[in-house]
Design an enzyme around this catalytic site. Structure first.
Site, short mmCIF file in Angstrom:
data_model
loop_
_atom_site.label_atom_id
_atom_site.label_comp_id
_atom_site.label_asym_id
_atom_site.label_seq_id
_atom_site.Cartn_x
_atom_site.Cartn_y
_atom_site.Cartn_z
N GLY A 222 -42.01 -44.93 -50.05
CA GLY A 222 -42.08 -43.59 -50.62
C GLY A 222 -40.77 -43.06 -51.17
CD GLU A 264 -45.17 -50.26 -45.62
OE1 GLU A 264 -45.39 -51.40 -45.21
OE2 GLU A 264 -46.05 -49.38 -45.67
N PRO A 265 -40.37 -49.91 -48.95
CG PRO A 265 -38.15 -49.35 -49.27
CD PRO A 265 -39.03 -50.25 -48.48
N GLY A 266 -41.41 -49.71 -52.40
CA GLY A 266 -41.76 -50.48 -53.59
C GLY A 266 -40.90 -49.98 -54.75
NE ARG A 267 -41.89 -44.08 -56.89
CZ ARG A 267 -42.95 -43.82 -57.67
NH1 ARG A 267 -42.82 -43.81 -58.97
NH2 ARG A 267 -44.11 -43.55 -57.11
CB CYS A 333 -59.86 -45.48 -78.82
SG CYS A 333 -59.40 -46.54 -80.19
CD GLU A 334 -59.99 -43.08 -72.90
OE1 GLU A 334 -60.03 -41.87 -72.57
OE2 GLU A 334 -60.90 -43.88 -72.65
N1 LLP Z 1 -46.61 -48.55 -48.25
C1 LLP Z 1 -47.88 -48.16 -48.47
C2 LLP Z 1 -48.85 -48.25 -47.39
C3 LLP Z 1 -48.24 -47.67 -49.74
O1 LLP Z 1 -49.49 -47.28 -49.96
C4 LLP Z 1 -47.27 -47.60 -50.76
C5 LLP Z 1 -47.62 -47.09 -52.09
C6 LLP Z 1 -45.97 -48.05 -50.48
C7 LLP Z 1 -45.66 -48.51 -49.20
C8 LLP Z 1 -44.88 -48.05 -51.50
O2 LLP Z 1 -44.62 -46.78 -51.98
P1 LLP Z 1 -43.29 -46.55 -52.86
O3 LLP Z 1 -42.12 -46.91 -52.00
O4 LLP Z 1 -43.38 -47.43 -54.04
O5 LLP Z 1 -43.32 -45.12 -53.22
N2 LLP Z 1 -48.85 -45.60 -58.71
C9 LLP Z 1 -48.02 -44.52 -58.18
C10 LLP Z 1 -47.51 -44.84 -56.81
C11 LLP Z 1 -48.63 -45.12 -55.82
C12 LLP Z 1 -48.12 -45.68 -54.53
C13 LLP Z 1 -49.22 -46.18 -53.67
N3 LLP Z 1 -48.78 -46.64 -52.40
C14 LLP Z 1 -46.90 -44.24 -59.18
O6 LLP Z 1 -46.81 -44.93 -60.20
O7 LLP Z 1 -46.12 -43.32 -58.98
#
Ligand code: LLP
Length: 410
Positions: A222, A264-267, A333-334
């Site tokens: 997050g 557990e970051p992604g972004r 086309c949206e």
């Molecule tokens: N852990 C869990 C259980 C999650 O559901 C998520 C993201 C993450 C970790 C990683 O979150 P992050 O660190 O990336 O914020 N599509 C949206 C973001 C949706 C995230 C869904 N879950 C966007 O483009 O902003």
């Protein structure tokens, strides 16, 4: 013009060599984010997982594995991919939503820890795999995020077992001899406030006091990144002095001797490492607007249409032009197919190449082939600066033929 972290000349060269649309990822930026985050976690027993839903291109997953990160996987497809790429099952947490029994069996047999966020799911796991290890996802009743669609905590959220139902969790675990080895939460995405992250972390730590045999506490991902110029990044020094310092004290006081803290970051690891390059196909003036129409669209980058998300757009062809105001739109086309509205960009002409910044997370991974537009190509920039085409864009002929093939037609 900032095209952080890329050299505009290199991006133009990639667009010329491989055509557009093309996603470009910079390995050095990914490594920098990981190392920066790790440095702020010193002093606590930590394992980082990567939320691969943000971007699961294989070279990027290889980087994560080489850096010792585990994986947050949320579907059998994600799980299959990272097992094939050599991730250790012990470092994978399987956090799928609303799992089928079949899916549970697949994950358990693969040897990964299940993260269960529903009481009924915990019961089903117990019935099929009593005496196994499990992680429980709680909902700390605190949620946050850059948009309502990405909030995953609080009373309206479908995720996690409400923390006030912890007694019932313990009853179910006892009934089936499930060992609760992990406690997990994830409150939302794109959070730039350490205060909110701490408020939620405090809830999971408090809950963890009831579980003496815990092996890990996963406080989720997050962590946000700044998308707009002037937006303040997450204050990692404050993160360290508040959250990490409190976690350190907590770990010392917890009876478990082998407690690991997970994030557990992604972004945070990948967003700033990516750009989407596109060509301006059309400039169109109507009574009140000027549209710049690109050769990509919401199928390739959904975030603006889905969340009204901001991505900075640079004119690589004429960076020093006088800024003009545009609606930058796609080729789908949206009417929701836009990248920016009323946006100042150095004057654009048909044929110009633009870079849409900070698209390394939830860009390609959220993409679709809507309107039967093939996906963008992908280029990886190695740490020595060398670009490599890692995924080719299908031609319309290849794309249509692959599609027909799925129906058994040619
Ligand atoms: N852990 C869990 C259980 C999650 O559901 C998520 C993201 C993450 C970790 C990683 O979150 P992050 O660190 O990336 O914020 N599509 C949206 C973001 C949706 C995230 C869904 N879950 C966007 O483009 O902003």
């Amino acid at each position: 013009m900032s095209t952080h972290p890329f050299h505009p000349g290199l991006l133009k060269q990639i667009a010329a060599g491989h055509g557009t649309p093309v996603y470009v990822y910079d390995e050095a930026t990914i490594l920098a984010r990981i190392n920066e985050f790790k440095a702020h976690l010193e002093g606590i027993p930590v394992r980082l997982l990567y939320a691969m839903k943000a971007n699961h291109c294989p070279p990027l997953l290889d980087v994560m594995r080489r850096c010792g990160l585990g994986i947050d996987a949320v579907s059998p497809g994600e799980l299959e991919l990272v097992l094939r790429l050599g991730f250790d099952p012990a470092h994978i947490l399987y956090s799928a939503n609303n799992m089928t029994d079949h899916e549970m069996r697949y994950a358990v047999e693969a040897g990964v820890t299940m993260n269960i966020g529903e009481l009924s799911g915990l019961r089903r796991l117990g019935e099929a795999f009593g005496e196994s290890d499990v992680c429980v996802r709680i909902n700390p009743q605190i949620g946050a995020g850059h948009h309502a669609h990405v909030v995953t905590g609080g009373d309206r959220s479908k995720f996690g077992i409400p923390v006030e139902q912890m007694d019932r969790v313990l009853d179910v675990a006892a009934r089936y001899d499930l060992r609760i080895v992990g406690l997990h939460q994830h409150i939302g995405s794109g959070i730039l406030s350490t205060e909110i992250l701490w408020n939620a972390a405090a809830v999971i730590l408090e809950t963890a006091r009831r579980l003496n045999d815990l092996q890990f506490i996963n406080v989720g991902g997050g962590l946000g990144v700044p998308y707009r110029a002037g937006e303040a990044p997450l204050d990692l020094a404050e993160f360290r002095s508040t959250i990490v310092a409190s976690i350190r004290k907590f770990v010392a006081s917890h009876p478990s001797k082998s407690l690991e803290i997970r994030f557990e970051p992604g972004r945070y690891f990948t967003a700033e490492s990516g750009v989407l390059l596109s060509r301006v196909n059309t400039i169109k003036r109507t009574g009140s607007r000027t549209f710049a129409g690109l050769d990509t669209g919401m199928g390739h980058l959904l975030r603006p249409a889905l969340y009204d998300a901001w991505h900075t757009i640079c004119n690589l062809s004429r960076p020093d032009g006088t800024p003009k105001t545009y609606d930058v739109v796609g080729n789908i086309c949206e009417s929701a197919d836009f990248f920016a509205r009323d946006r100042g960009v150095p004057e654009l002409a048909e044929g110009d190449i633009v870079a849409i910044l900070d698209t390394g997370a939830y860009g390609m991974s959220l993409s679709s082939t809507y309107n039967m537009r093939p996906l963008p190509a992908e280029v990886w920039i190695h740490t020595d600066g060398t670009p490599e085409l890692i995924r080719r864009r299908l031609t319309p002929t290849e794309f249509a033929m692959a599609y027909l093939n799925e129906y058994g037609r040619r």
